[in-house]
Design an enzyme around this catalytic site. Structure first.
Site, PDB file in Angstrom:
ATOM      1  N   GLU A  37       0.822  -1.211   0.000  1.00 56.96           N
ATOM      2  CA  GLU A  37       0.000   0.000   0.000  1.00 56.96           C
ATOM      3  C   GLU A  37       0.856   1.262   0.000  1.00 56.96           C
ATOM      4  O   GLU A  37       0.536   2.237  -0.676  1.00 56.96           O
ATOM      5  CB  GLU A  37      -0.941   0.010   1.201  1.00 56.96           C
ATOM      6  CG  GLU A  37      -2.097  -0.966   1.093  1.00 56.96           C
ATOM      7  CD  GLU A  37      -2.945  -0.702  -0.145  1.00 56.96           C
ATOM      8  OE1 GLU A  37      -3.145   0.472  -0.494  1.00 56.96           O
ATOM      9  OE2 GLU A  37      -3.389  -1.680  -0.768  1.00 56.96           O
ATOM     10  N   CYS A 192     -12.955   1.922 -15.348  1.00 54.07           N
ATOM     11  CA  CYS A 192     -13.315   3.330 -15.117  1.00 54.07           C
ATOM     12  C   CYS A 192     -12.045   4.175 -15.138  1.00 54.07           C
ATOM     13  O   CYS A 192     -11.714   4.867 -14.176  1.00 54.07           O
ATOM     14  CB  CYS A 192     -14.048   3.465 -13.786  1.00 54.07           C
ATOM     15  SG  CYS A 192     -15.037   4.978 -13.642  1.00 54.07           S
ATOM     16  N   CYS A 199     -16.948   1.940 -20.567  1.00 54.04           N
ATOM     17  CA  CYS A 199     -18.247   1.832 -19.898  1.00 54.04           C
ATOM     18  C   CYS A 199     -19.036   0.588 -20.329  1.00 54.04           C
ATOM     19  O   CYS A 199     -19.806   0.035 -19.551  1.00 54.04           O
ATOM     20  CB  CYS A 199     -19.063   3.093 -20.155  1.00 54.04           C
ATOM     21  SG  CYS A 199     -18.293   4.570 -19.458  1.00 54.04           S
ATOM     22  N   CYS A 202     -18.477  -2.232 -18.048  1.00 54.48           N
ATOM     23  CA  CYS A 202     -18.616  -1.953 -16.617  1.00 54.48           C
ATOM     24  C   CYS A 202     -19.879  -2.591 -16.050  1.00 54.48           C
ATOM     25  O   CYS A 202     -20.963  -2.458 -16.618  1.00 54.48           O
ATOM     26  CB  CYS A 202     -18.656  -0.441 -16.382  1.00 54.48           C
ATOM     27  SG  CYS A 202     -18.825  -0.008 -14.636  1.00 54.48           S
ATOM     28  N   CYS A 208     -25.010   3.960 -13.473  1.00 53.69           N
ATOM     29  CA  CYS A 208     -24.011   5.026 -13.383  1.00 53.69           C
ATOM     30  C   CYS A 208     -24.621   6.364 -13.798  1.00 53.69           C
ATOM     31  O   CYS A 208     -25.071   6.527 -14.927  1.00 53.69           O
ATOM     32  CB  CYS A 208     -22.806   4.707 -14.266  1.00 53.69           C
ATOM     33  SG  CYS A 208     -21.540   5.991 -14.247  1.00 53.69           S
TER      34      CYS A 208
END
Length: 361
Positions: A37, A192, A199, A202, A208
């Site tokens: 991370e 995205c 899209c 997605c 959305c």
DNA sequence: AAGTCGGGGAT
DNA sequence: ATCCCAGACTT
């Protein structure tokens, strides 16, 4: 849309398309997730992978890291940038080992007290390595949520960020949090995307808000550009008695290079004097028109159009490479920037200002 | 709220 | 060239 359906769709997509080969996904201990991370902050996955492999080979657990010299940590970090990350990582490892804990605290508040670990990183560690229901809000998730809910405003703004955290919190599921957390990041990185989002692929397309409004590419709202400098100029709309308007070809280099424009006179200069000295023309200057702002990528140009009528000349302005008297509105001449062309048309159509001036005088 | 830290990938 | 990246920290 209800949170259960949201996370379900994201997880279903993840099960088929998600990234599962990432090094920190095998044996995702808190330490391994932590290091990943930190490395992944503001850094792309493909860049991080080789660094991560080397780092984990040398510092396989938190105690080895704490025992190492900072110089060696920085050496393995060299090339990744944001070196405060490495210093904080090392410092945090030493703090924990000094406490004789030798492991990351699996508590949201305690975790965030460690140097280099903010809310999102803490959430990621807890969700990915210990299955706690904690939201994350990295660049991917910000973008995904800003589009999904059509959130207005730049995400760097604290109010917008607060809204996004709220959404992140709402949609984070209780079950399969680790997969979900990985899934939203994958979705942001693979589907995205900042530019040219896919899209059609997605799983959230039907719900959305940005897609429904056709505003995927406009969201999230881009960072406001800093105030552009403003330049000002007067453009002289010189008209002869026969109605012809004087145009000047601009220098080949620079703004509107080589295009036709009006003679330009500095804002602080007197137009009549300028015409006399620079053009050899006796003129009457009319009241200036309203300022026209034309914006470029790096500055605004405020143009004050000044109608001027020629009343006589001491030496004629020669027609040629540099100047022309233009009279036919429909005549095709060389290139002309749009605002200039509009001004020319207005000037050719405008009533003679001599009358106006005569009345005033 | 705005500035800083950074090298690299993508367009 | 410009934007953006699994952000956090300081002023």
């Amino acid at each position: 849309m209800n949170p259960i359906e949201f996370s379900q769709r994201v997880l279903d997509w993840f099960d088929i398309h998600g990234r599962k080969q990432l090094p920190w996904k095998e044996n995702p201990t808190p330490y391994r997730v932590w290091v990943s991370e930190i490395m992944l902050q503001q850094t792309q996955v493909t860049t991080v992978i080789p660094y991560y492999e080397r780092f984990m080979a040398r510092f396989p657990d938190i105690r080895v890291l704490a025992d190492a010299e900072l110089d060696e940590v920085l050496q393995l970090w060299a090339g990744l940038g944001y070196y405060a990350r490495a210093r904080h990582l090392h410092q945090a490892a030493r703090i924990l080992c000094a406490r004789a804990e030798n492991q990351l605290p699996l508590d949201m508040a305690v975790l965030q007290e460690l140097p280099g670990i903010g809310r999102s990183t803490a959430g990621a560690i807890l969700a990915l390595a210990s299955g706690q229901r904690q939201p994350i809000l990295d660049g991917n998730v910000k973008r995904l949520l800003a589009r999904f809910a059509a959130v207005e405003g730049w995400p760097g703004q604290s109010r917008v960020q607060a809204t996004l955290w709220e959404l992140a919190e709402r949609y984070t599921p209780n079950a399969r949090v680790a997969d979900y957390t990985q899934a939203v990041m994958d979705l942001g990185a693979m589907i995205c995307k900042p530019h040219q989002p896919c899209c059609e692929a997605c799983p959230l397309i039907e719900h959305c808000a940005a897609y429904a409004q056709g505003r995927q590419v406009d969201l999230p709202t881009p960072k406001p550009r800093r105030e552009l400098p403003v330049r000002t100029t007067q453009m002289l709309l010189l008209r002869a008695e026969n109605g012809a308007v004087l145009l000047e070809r601009r220098p080949p280099i620079g703004l509107w290079g080589g295009l036709w424009s009006f003679p330009e006179c500095p804002m602080n200069a007197d137009a009549a004097t300028w015409c006399q000295e620079r053009l050899g023309l006796m003129v009457m200057v009319g009241p200036p028109w309203e300022v026209i702002r034309h914006s470029f990528s790096h500055f605004h140009l405020d143009i004050t159009p000044v109608p001027v009528t020629v009343t006589g000349y001491s030496q004629a302005v020669m027609e040629g490479e540099r100047f022309i008297w233009h009279r036919d509105r429909h005549a095709v001449i060389g290139g002309m920037a749009t605002p200039i062309h509009r001004l020319l048309v207005r000037r050719l159509k405008s009533a003679p200002d001599t009358q106006q001036l005569t009345i005033d005088l």
